[in-house]
Scaffold this active site. Structure first.
Site, short mmCIF file in Angstrom:
data_model
loop_
_atom_site.label_atom_id
_atom_site.label_comp_id
_atom_site.label_asym_id
_atom_site.label_seq_id
_atom_site.Cartn_x
_atom_site.Cartn_y
_atom_site.Cartn_z
N SER A 241 -6.76 5.95 10.56
CA SER A 241 -8.10 6.27 11.26
C SER A 241 -8.89 5.04 11.90
O SER A 241 -9.29 5.12 12.82
CB SER A 241 -9.15 6.89 10.21
OG SER A 241 -10.32 6.93 10.64
N ASP B 283 0.81 -1.22 0.06
CA ASP B 283 0.01 0.03 0.06
C ASP B 283 0.89 1.27 -0.05
O ASP B 283 0.45 2.36 -0.36
CB ASP B 283 -1.01 0.07 1.40
CG ASP B 283 -2.07 -0.99 1.14
OD1 ASP B 283 -2.27 -1.55 -0.03
OD2 ASP B 283 -2.75 -1.53 2.01
#
Length: 532
Positions: free
Chosen positions: A357, A226
């Site tokens: 998050s 990622d």
């Protein structure tokens, strides 16, 4: 009502050119067509009515979505938004549509009602659904490969893929990282010799080349995790070509293609249509509070923009090295939402909902949902819970003048900027989405199930070991019968759903599928089932 009577509403009841095109294109099937074609025609007819307000002949929205007639001049757009907070390139057709709907121009005040606004909103949802399900054909001439730099073994995997593409696709030029091409492991002369191709088909890309020519490449292939995908997002701060990510890292929320199957995956992308996900990015503009002049006077503009960043994951504003908790004022559409006293705030995209998050207690958000997730980092009050805001809201996070210390901002974990008292960051949905090629319709659920063990639950253990030998045989037989007779778990198909007939269906639809009346002379005589 006669044809010369005045129209009661400024919005025309007549089908728009866009709706008429949809109706004509779908109305070519014969009455004897199969039920699936009839159902497709019915759905498209409903859709054409829902979007008719977007392309009305009065052109209330006046966008490029509707072809204008040559004999009628287009209506001029009056921009009433503040140019100080908008980019110079915000004149796209879609933004004009939303601007006319939001500013409440004279045409919209005169034309809209709650029913018409509801119909327009439904049409926008249908258009968004069509965009998400649209299939595109890629015409790839320049392919860019981004390889994870920290792992030297990936250079050999890059070499193998490059050689295979050169042999099977003679019309594609491949651009690899300059550091990879110059390494001895890549061996560019050996690839040219083995693949028997021209030397100009292997070239190098640099960040400077990408900054100058962001529309130069047709497809990007990433080999890594990622972090490699986030690096591509930082390179292309404006428009970006489709990204095909192969999983060669530790995590795989964004890398959904397996490198072992690249010989089957690449032809599917290069030779046929494929669906892509337009991942939302955030536009973050940093504004610095100007200091007063030496004579004590202030300039008319109190703030100056010092930087703009387009982030794929999140914007993080934290206290930095300070021992005090940060105090941040959060505004939504210029209205104060809250004053956050915490270690920091995370403003995340749906793609970033599985990153920082999520670690801070935020919710998972599906990538195609256009929303902004606000997650506090170790808040001072336990009642400060994460919240999801609409992507149409303009957020401003400001360091108040009475704050004890400064704050620090990071954009996808990079480019840390210190925010002094009075500085603020303006966060909006970026006009430059991040397109990623879809490997399967359930790739997001598969990724969170694979990496997070989402909703993984251990099945209840059997107690068959406590049974006698005779009862164990009976238990095994009953269990096999139950598995064989268990119904298959599948979603109900659309053909099995019974839909309500639309009373406002178009005349074309009624004519197309209306059953023919039976001649009375040829109709069979029915025998009465009762006696007088």
């Amino acid at each position: 009502m006669g044809s010369d009577s005045p129209v009661s509403s400024p919005l025309s009841r007549e089908l728009s050119p866009l709706s008429r095109t949809l109706t004509e294109s779908t109305g070519k099937s014969s009455p004897g067509s199969d039920p699936k074609d009839k159902k497709d025609f019915k759905n498209k007819s409903k859709r054409s009515k829902s979007v008719s307000h977007l392309a009305d002949r009065n052109r209330i929205l006046n966008s490029k979505m509707t072809p204008l007639n040559a004999e009628r001049a287009p209506v001029a757009l009056h921009d009433t938004t503040d140019s100080g907070d908008d980019d110079s390139d915000t004149g796209s057709a879609a933004e004009k549509v939303f601007r006319r709907l939001s500013v409440g121009s004279n045409d919209m005040r005169r034309a809209t009602s709650h029913a018409q606004l509801s119909s327009t909103a439904h049409g926008m949802r249908l258009l968004s659904k069509d965009i998400q399900k649209s299939m595109v054909t890629l015409e790839v001439k320049r392919l860019m490969i981004v390889t994870k730099k920290q792992d030297s073994s990936l250079v050999y995997l890059t070499r193998e893929m490059v050689e295979w593409i050169l042999v099977n696709y003679p019309g594609i030029e491949i651009y690899v990282d300059e550091s990879v091409e110059k390494s001895g492991k890549f061996d560019t002369p050996g690839i040219i010799r083995d693949s028997r191709c021209a030397s100009h088909r292997i070239k190098c890309w640099t960040p400077e080349l990408v900054a100058k020519k962001d529309n130069f490449f047709d497809l990007i292939v990433t080999l890594g995790g990622d972090g490699t995908v986030l690096y591509v997002s930082s390179l292309f701060q404006r428009s970006i070509p489709p990204v095909m990510s192969f999983s060669l890292g530790s995590l795989g929320f964004l890398t959904n293609f397996n490198y072992e199957n690249f010989r089957q995956s690449l032809p599917r992308v290069l030779n046929s249509k494929i669906r892509s996900k337009m991942r939302m990015r955030l536009s973050c503009r940093v504004f610095r509070r100007r200091k007063p002049h030496k004579d004590g006077t202030r300039s008319r503009k109190k703030f100056s923009m010092i930087g703009e960043y387009h982030v794929l994951n999140e914007l993080t504003i934290d206290r930095g090295p300070s021992a005090f908790i940060s105090m941040l004022e959060v505004f939504g559409d210029n209205s104060l939402l809250t004053v956050a006293q915490a270690d920091g705030l995370i403003i995340a995209t749906p793609t970033g909902s599985t990153a920082y998050s999520l670690s801070a207690g935020g919710s998972l958000v599906y990538p195609s949902v256009n929303a902004i997730a606000v997650t506090p980092i170790c808040p001072h009050t336990l009642s400060f819970r994460p919240i999801i805001l609409p992507d149409s809201m303009k957020l401003k996070v400001k360091v108040p003048l009475n704050s004890r210390s400064t704050a620090w901002a990071a954009f996808d974990g990079k480019n840390r900027v210190e925010l002094f008292k009075g500085d603020y960051i303006c966060i909006t949905a970026s006009p430059h989405s991040f397109p990623t090629l879809e490997s399967s319709p359930t790739e997001f659920i598969d990724s969170i199930s694979r990496t997070l063990n989402w909703n993984a639950r251990e099945q209840q253990k059997s107690f068959a070991h406590m049974l006698s030998q005779k009862n164990q045989k009976n238990y095994v037989t009953d269990t096999e019968n139950q598995k064989r007779d268990a119904p298959e778990v599948r979603a109900p198909s659309d053909d099995e759903e019974e839909e309500e007939e639309d009373e406002d269906s178009t005349d074309v639809e009624n004519i197309q599928f209306r059953p023919k009346a039976v001649d009375a002379t040829k109709a069979p005589k029915l025998k009465p089932n009762f006696q007088l």
